[in-house]
Design an enzyme around this catalytic site. Structure first.
Site: not given
Length: 262
Positions: A121-122, A139
């Site tokens: 994520h991200d 992440g």
């Protein structure tokens, strides 16, 4: 109409360009958008609010847009954005973002991402990168343009890898890697600068000389980081042909939050 195999399941809410092809047993969710010329291989699962650009080649068994592996995630409408002309090989997994960090995982253009790679994520992946088999991005990792990552590499959350850097096989990357540098090992160490990759990209002799000098200032003269940064900034005047490379390095060093590999 898109070329959809009769065994594939494509939600009526998905938006696929007429030139998209979808292989057997693939599953595509209602919030997915896929651009012209992209092919989706057999057994792929593409879900979440995922946008995929033009002329990507997604091989069998990839999972794109699944919820993040973050216990704080509570079903928010986050996103995954993938650019154009990427090659995404078998069993790759790209996750949605989480709200506290902007909520978007981004992959740029013209990337070569090999089997079993994970983009959490991200993350922010630039353009023209190469991620070898089993590359794992935790992440919030950021990869600059033209980064090359060897097989079985793990990159710690929030780490930044600068443009044109190379990470060797099975390296544990826990600190930021400045642009142009070559690192490997566990613990990670800087071995030099990525001269082979830079020559392949037609860097001039003047630019290579400036990058070599930046490597010396950071790693070969026993300077403090602040002293090395000041000396690097001065190179933009002394070596004007490489001003863009000096600016790239200076900006990266100023933005580093985890500390650079030294």
């Amino acid at each position: 109409m898109p070329q959809i195999h009769p065994t594939a399941i494509v939600d009526p809410g998905a938006e696929l360009d007429a030139s998209v092809s979808v292989g057997p047993y693939a599953v595509i969710g209602p919030k997915v958008r896929i651009g012209a010329g992209t092919s989706v291989g057999p057994h792929c699962v593409i879900e979440g609010r995922t946008t995929i650009g033009r002329d990507n080649r997604i091989f069998q068994f990839a999972s794109l847009g699944a919820i993040p592996q973050d216990k704080k995630y509570a079903g928010e409408d986050t996103a995954l954005e993938i650019g154009d002309r990427n090659t995404i090989r078998e069993f790759c997994t790209f996750n949605l973002g989480v709200p506290g960090a902007g909520g978007i995982t981004r992959v740029g253009h013209d990337n070569w991402i090999m089997a079993y790679s994970h983009i959490a994520h991200d993350c922010r992946v630039g353009d023209h990168t190469t991620l070898s088999n089993n590359t794992t991005l935790a992440g919030h990792v950021e990869l600059g343009d033209w980064v090359t990552v060897g097989g079985l590499v793990g990159i710690h959350q929030f780490v930044k890898v600068g443009a044109h850097a190379m990470v060797g096989f099975a390296t544990a990357v826990s600190q930021d890697v400045p642009p142009f540098m070559l690192v490997d090992g566990n613990p990670m160490a800087v071995r030099g600068f990525n001269i082979v990759g830079l020559k392949r990209r037609d860097f001039s002799a003047a630019r290579l000389a400036a990058i070599k000098q930046m490597h010396r200032l950071l790693y070969r003269q026993g300077r403090t980081l602040d002293d090395a940064r000041a000396a690097i900034d001065a190179l933009a005047v002394d070596m004007p042909d490489a001003a863009v490379d000096v600016q790239l390095m200076s900006a990266f060093l100023a933005d580093s939050t985890r500390g650079i590999a030294r």
